[in-house]
Design a protein around this motif. Structure first.
Motif, mmCIF file in Angstrom:
data_model
loop_
_atom_site.group_PDB
_atom_site.id
_atom_site.type_symbol
_atom_site.label_atom_id
_atom_site.label_comp_id
_atom_site.label_asym_id
_atom_site.label_seq_id
_atom_site.Cartn_x
_atom_site.Cartn_y
_atom_site.Cartn_z
ATOM 1 N N GLY A 83 5.432 6.419 -84.389
ATOM 2 C CA GLY A 83 4.284 5.977 -84.043
ATOM 3 C C GLY A 83 3.756 6.027 -82.623
ATOM 4 N N VAL A 84 4.776 6.511 -81.784
ATOM 5 C CA VAL A 84 4.706 6.740 -80.367
ATOM 6 C C VAL A 84 5.389 8.052 -79.776
ATOM 7 N N ASP A 85 5.043 8.756 -78.922
ATOM 8 C CA ASP A 85 5.574 10.056 -78.304
ATOM 9 C C ASP A 85 5.999 9.487 -77.012
ATOM 10 N N VAL A 86 7.133 9.626 -76.627
ATOM 11 C CA VAL A 86 7.479 9.176 -75.022
ATOM 12 C C VAL A 86 8.379 10.178 -74.440
ATOM 13 N N ASP A 87 8.055 10.077 -73.150
ATOM 14 C CA ASP A 87 8.943 11.137 -72.165
ATOM 15 C C ASP A 87 8.800 10.398 -70.786
ATOM 16 N N GLY A 88 9.582 10.874 -70.018
ATOM 17 C CA GLY A 88 9.746 10.645 -68.685
ATOM 18 C C GLY A 88 10.158 11.681 -67.632
ATOM 19 N N ARG A 89 9.982 11.660 -66.528
ATOM 20 C CA ARG A 89 10.488 12.445 -65.257
ATOM 21 C C ARG A 89 10.712 11.661 -64.100
ATOM 22 N N SER A 90 11.640 12.181 -63.262
ATOM 23 C CA SER A 90 12.084 11.494 -62.162
ATOM 24 C C SER A 90 12.502 12.425 -61.184
ATOM 25 N N ILE A 91 11.828 12.740 -60.055
ATOM 26 C CA ILE A 91 12.136 13.734 -59.134
ATOM 27 C C ILE A 91 12.588 13.340 -57.721
#
Length: 720
Positions: free
Chosen positions: A493-501
């Motif tokens: 039901g949901v596509d999720v992703d993240g980034r931290s730089i």
């Protein structure tokens, strides 16, 4: 480069400096004299060329005007002769032995062989007869009177051509009924040919563009129907006693023969070009009037279909202002010479008006010559001075080689006293660079090199401390990076992703994904935090907050209560004044509902794909964690996101990023990036935002940590 080499170069420079100065002065003087002589020669050559070109173009224009007058009078004579035939009563003399009767169905082929035309060898003609052509479906019995009148033109054609044989290519007359006579006699008319549809006929019949006496009209260049060569047709109307046009008579002048008939200008080159131009048409870049080229040699090439008109070119310079000056001068009837760029080439352009019979016409003659050919002699002088300069350079270089050898010999020994201590320092530095931190320089002199060695030896222990600190930072970075999610969870039901730089080895930004099992169903938790500042202290506070959150997950209570517990623990003993903004969002994977708590953090951005609108998941007004341990946080909620909707949670390192002009990236640009990339996956949206910030920042260093999490509704069966 070694110190010894540098000292050697310094000594060499001082040795050859006076010689170099003398060499430069000599070269500059030689080049100056050459440039002045070249410039003076160029001025004289250009002045002479302008005078010669102007003299030529004036004479050629006068000759062209005289020939134009001759053609005009000849066509008028033909018109008068045919008008006399119209008034003649009774029968005409039989002229069948000097006439070929041609019709459309026989493709205009004559009944017996012809000889080549001296003016156009590709055309077979006879000067002992003329051709009479009937257009399609025209019966000779219907136009008996017209045929008799056409036969009567034979004598007129032949007598007029005897006086102007070198100028006239063909003579012909066409009647309104569809008969057409031509001299010299020839065949080769294409099927479907109708002289009444040709431009020369229509211009004369309708009184268009009169350029001569009694309505004589000069047509634009066109293709001859038989030879396909470019011709200028000069035509005049023939009227009956009632004033109606019953026929048109004309004469053809070959464009190429017209230009070749003018004497070639005094030449420096074979690339000179002649043009006959007319002040008609419009060119908005140079004014209301344009210079259309009526005659140039290229018109005899290209398209050969006689039905197609020759597309007239416009004579103009690359510079609009120069073109306007030329148009104005020719329009005023002036002659002169101008210089300008035409088709990317520098040319001298001489021009003069064409005057016919003492009257001004709308035509002018232009002759262009490449400017480089005019000044070729001056360029040769400049090349000879260049040869002298090269010869001097070789001589001076030979002397410099001898001086250099002597200097090297004496400088080699003197440089050792300085270079050996420096080599010792370099050797010690190389040992330290390879990992031997016990190495020390052995230079003991009391000069600047000795002072440098002592400073160098004192620097090594400090370097050891610095390396240990660096190793600690690297270890801290590895530990902190391991606390961030290694991969995004797969959630129906949901596509999720993240980034931290991070902008330093360690940072204060934090994001996490939490899969929570509860009685009411499965839930996905998303956390984004931002500690004030960055570095070790911020990393420690971020790590503490992460540990408190994960330890609180297994205990009952709402997400607001969980945030309150974390805030209480962080506030206890917070004596350094650091705090952490915090966003905690929980998605119920069964009902699809969203609940969130904001602790001083910017609200998540929601993009609804169906309506192409943005909103924020705001509210609550909570303060950052670690400020007040007694603060109670509000929990807010809404229905879940639909398929294609995007939720973006980020830190201020995104919208507060600045470029070289000190402009901030801002949330408007962030929204634009989200809208442009919303069709992609959550990972692709993350990458698009990060790349947009990097491109906007340019060469400006990153000033703050950048963190974001993207959730995108996928419409899977698990989400309602």
């Amino acid at each position: 480069m070694s110190i010894r080499t540098k000292l050697l170069l310094v000594l060499v420079a001082f040795a050859i400096l006076p010689m170099f100065i003398a060499f430069v002065v000599g070269q500059v003087s030689t080049r100056f004299v050459g440039a002045r002589l070249t410039e003076k020669t160029q001025v004289e050559l250009v002045s002479e060329a302008e005078a010669r070109l102007l003299q030529y173009v004036n004479g050629a224009a006068a000759l062209a005007g005289s020939e134009a007058l001759t053609v005009n009078l000849m066509v008028v004579a033909q018109a008068n002769a045919y008008a006399a035939l119209l008034e003649q009563q009774g029968a005409f003399d039989d002229a069948s032995d000097v006439m070929y009767l041609l019709t459309d169905d026989m493709d205009g082929e004559p009944p017996f062989p012809l000889g080549p035309d001296p003016e156009a060898p590709e055309r077979l003609v006879t000067f002992d007869a003329m051709s009479i052509y009937l257009v399609a479906d025209l019966d000779a019995s219907e136009v008996t009177r017209d045929l008799q009148q056409q036969q009567g033109m034979f004598v007129t054609y032949r007598e007029l051509r005897q006086y102007h044989d070198a100028l006239i290519f063909a003579q012909y007359t066409a009647t309104a009924s569809g008969t057409h006579s031509a001299y010299p006699g020839h065949g080769g008319y294409p099927r479907g040919y109708d002289p009444r549809e040709r431009q020369w006929y229509q211009m004369a019949a309708e009184g268009m563009s009169p350029h001569g006496p009694d309505g004589v009209a000069w047509s634009p260049p066109m293709r001859d129907a038989v030879t396909r060569r470019a011709v200028l047709a000069v035509s005049a109307p023939i009227r009956n006693t009632e004033g109606n046009v019953v026929a048109v008579t004309a004469a053809d002048v070959l464009v190429a023969e017209l230009l070749d008939g003018l004497k070639q200008p005094p030449g420096w080159t074979s690339e000179q070009n002649l043009f006959v131009v007319s002040l008609i048409g419009e060119d908005p870049t140079v004014g209301d009037t344009a210079l259309e080229i009526y005659a140039q040699r290229s018109y005899d090439d290209g398209e050969t279909d006689w039905r197609h008109s020759i597309e007239l070119e416009t004579f103009r310079f690359d510079d609009d202002e120069s073109s306007r000056v030329l148009v104005a001068s020719i329009g005023d009837g002036q002659a002169g010479v101008v210089r300008g760029m035409r088709n990317g080439r520098d040319v001298l352009c001489a021009y003069a008006p064409i005057v016919s019979g003492g009257e001004e016409t709308a035509a002018a003659l232009i002759c262009t010559t490449p400017f480089s050919d005019v000044i070729a002699i001056a360029d040769g002088i400049d090349e000879r001075f260049s040869d002298v300069t090269v010869s001097q350079l070789i001589t001076n270089a030979s002397i410099a080689v001898v001086v250099l050898g002597v200097v090297v010999l004496f400088a080699f020994r003197g440089s050792r006293a300085v270079s050996e201590p420096v080599q010792d320092l370099a050797s010690t530095a190389a040992r330290i660079a390879s990992g031997d931190l016990d190495a020390r320089a052995q230079v003991t002199s009391g000069d600047e090199l000795g002072s440098l060695a002592r400073t160098f030896n004192e620097m090594v222990p400090k370097l050891q401390d610095r390396m240990q600190l660096r190793q600690s930072l690297d270890l801290a970075m590895e530990v902190q990076q391991s606390l961030l999610p290694s991969a995004a969870p797969r959630v129906p039901g949901v596509d999720v992703d993240g980034r931290s730089i991070y902008c330093d080895e360690t940072g204060g930004d934090y994001y996490d994904f939490l899969l929570v099992e509860a009685i009411e169903g499965e839930r996905l938790g998303v956390v984004v935090g931002d500690v004030t500042g960055h570095g070790i202290a911020a990393a420690l506070l971020m790590t503490t907050a992460r540990a408190l959150l994960r330890s609180r997950l297994d205990q009952p209570g709402s997400i607001a209560e969980q945030v309150q517990d974390i805030n209480r623990h962080l506030s206890e003993g917070n004596q350094h004044g650091r705090f952490m903004t915090f966003c905690y969002l929980m998605m119920d994977r069964v009902s699809g509902s969203l609940r969130w708590v904001l602790a001083g953090h910017d609200p998540p951005i929601l993009y609804e794909a169906r309506t192409d609108t943005f909103s924020e998941l705001g509210g609550g007004g909570g303060i950052p964690l670690g400020v007040d341990g007694t603060w109670e946080y509000d929990e807010l909620g809404r229905d879940g996101i639909e398929t294609g909707d995007v939720v973006v949670i980020g830190t201020d390192g995104i919208w507060e990023a600045r470029n070289e002009a000190a402009e901030m990236f801002g949330k408007d640009r962030l929204r634009d990036v989200i809208r442009d990339a919303h069709a992609g996956s959550a990972s692709e949206i993350c990458d698009a935002v990060v790349q947009a910030v990097v491109d906007f920042r340019g060469r400006t260093p990153q000033g703050d940590d950048i963190t974001l999490v993207v959730l995108k509704g996928t419409g899977d069966a698990a989400q309602r």
